[in-house]
Enzyme design. Sequence first.
Site, mmCIF file in Angstrom:
data_model
loop_
_atom_site.group_PDB
_atom_site.id
_atom_site.type_symbol
_atom_site.label_atom_id
_atom_site.label_comp_id
_atom_site.label_asym_id
_atom_site.label_seq_id
_atom_site.Cartn_x
_atom_site.Cartn_y
_atom_site.Cartn_z
ATOM 1 N N ASP A 24 0.810 -1.223 0.000
ATOM 2 C CA ASP A 24 0.000 0.000 0.000
ATOM 3 C C ASP A 24 0.844 1.273 0.000
ATOM 4 O O ASP A 24 0.334 2.345 -0.311
ATOM 5 C CB ASP A 24 -0.928 0.036 1.223
ATOM 6 C CG ASP A 24 -1.817 -1.190 1.320
ATOM 7 O OD1 ASP A 24 -2.045 -1.836 0.281
ATOM 8 O OD2 ASP A 24 -2.272 -1.509 2.435
ATOM 9 N N ARG B 51 -16.018 -0.911 -24.712
ATOM 10 C CA ARG B 51 -16.536 -1.041 -23.338
ATOM 11 C C ARG B 51 -15.818 -0.109 -22.366
ATOM 12 O O ARG B 51 -14.700 0.344 -22.632
ATOM 13 C CB ARG B 51 -16.262 -2.466 -22.823
ATOM 14 C CG ARG B 51 -17.295 -3.455 -23.243
ATOM 15 C CD ARG B 51 -16.928 -4.822 -22.714
ATOM 16 N NE ARG B 51 -17.969 -5.768 -23.074
ATOM 17 C CZ ARG B 51 -17.792 -7.069 -23.183
ATOM 18 N NH1 ARG B 51 -16.606 -7.599 -22.966
ATOM 19 N NH2 ARG B 51 -18.788 -7.851 -23.504
HETATM 20 O O1 F6P Z 1 -2.374 -4.037 3.373
HETATM 21 C C1 F6P Z 1 -2.165 -4.835 2.251
HETATM 22 C C2 F6P Z 1 -3.464 -5.310 1.679
HETATM 23 O O2 F6P Z 1 -3.191 -6.090 0.550
HETATM 24 C C3 F6P Z 1 -4.461 -4.204 1.365
HETATM 25 O O3 F6P Z 1 -4.145 -3.537 0.182
HETATM 26 C C4 F6P Z 1 -5.754 -4.980 1.354
HETATM 27 O O4 F6P Z 1 -6.865 -4.175 1.678
HETATM 28 C C5 F6P Z 1 -5.540 -6.002 2.440
HETATM 29 O O5 F6P Z 1 -4.149 -6.146 2.611
HETATM 30 C C6 F6P Z 1 -6.146 -7.361 2.150
HETATM 31 O O6 F6P Z 1 -5.978 -8.159 3.254
HETATM 32 P P1 F6P Z 1 -6.316 -9.715 3.274
HETATM 33 O O7 F6P Z 1 -5.152 -10.428 2.634
HETATM 34 O O8 F6P Z 1 -6.440 -10.025 4.709
HETATM 35 O O9 F6P Z 1 -7.571 -9.900 2.488
#
Ligand code: F6P
Length: 366
Positions: A144, A179
């Site tokens: 992120d 699309r």
């Molecule tokens: O923080 C990293 C991340 O991949 C985010 O971008 C996402 O919202 C979250 O983790 C998803 O988490 P999980 O693997 O628990 O679904």
Amino acid sequence: MSKGRKKIAINTGGGDAPGLNGVIRAVVLSAYNRGWEVYGIHDGYKGLLDLEEITHLTPLNVNDILPQGGTILGTTNKGNPFEMPVKNAIGELEYYDVSDRLVDNFRRLGLSALIAVGGDGSMDIALRLHKKGIPVVGVPKTIDNDLSSTIVTFGFDTAVTTATEAIDKLHTTAKAHDRVMVVEVMGRYAGWIALNAGVSGAADAILIPEIPFDMDHVCNHIKGGELQKHHYAIVVVAEGATPAGQGMMYTEEAKEGRQEVRLGGIGHWVANEIKERTGKDTRCVVLGHVQRGGSPTTFDRLVATRFGAAAVRAVEKEQFGHMVALDPPQVKYVPLEEALERMKKVPMDCDTVLSARDIGICFGDE
Ligand code: F6P
């Protein structure tokens, strides 16, 4: 154990990110070259609670792992020792602070330091353990890119590259069918992945959490493209993006030790609105965990290696309670408290946003 010959532990916590194995490798090799021992703690902090989950790591274990995604140590986002979920007699979850057990185990194993690799949640736990006397060095990871004290975290470049490649592919099918393709990408509360992949993938619109959007603006932009004989469009939507005045969409509450809600749903919502309002044939693609998988890019391998080696240098200097951070051309050490002070969000006036607006990308706010 003498001051010179150390026995250090390393764990990886939170969601995985490409580059974790690069950090583990660099830590093991840097420590080995100093005559130290390294122990890999499995599944975040959990391995320090159930002592079966600890592996002695030597160069033989890590020599070929640099290009591998995932983490050889495993990870979890449900292993907070300060709030460990335990099922009671009737199957309900209760939360316990088991951090004392972790600290006792750490001491009984004769460990000199813990290198904790993770995102904001793992760094927060690292800080709390440091306050309980554990000598900790943090290494930031997250696709992120939302940690403020480092220019970038490893994993981000790989995620952006994956998302950009996907957007490139969607251009051709979108154009063939006239699309609108809506691509939902990860990033939680920050829009870095959407912004960088959207600009690099030549998106028509990019919707990010930092800029609440109005569907009228998004649809007018798509209709404007139609008038210029641009009959297809790519809309990149960050999972945390919100229509103005509304909250983030999520598919699951925070539960069972999971600290955060599971974001999702905004991509389909945007696609549906576009279809209803413009009449254009529209599809939604949710990239999801594809962005976290696969081999790290060259950039992420380099950052991961530099972070791992720098963490070992921090242990050598006994600079505990700090997190390594990229401050080009250097890697620096930031107190964990400072590293956790604020989340790094996309500034409205950052050059990438300004450049995107200059070339006509719509953010849904005008
Ligand atoms: O923080 C990293 C991340 O991949 C985010 O971008 C996402 O919202 C979250 O983790 C998803 O988490 P999980 O693997 O628990 O679904």
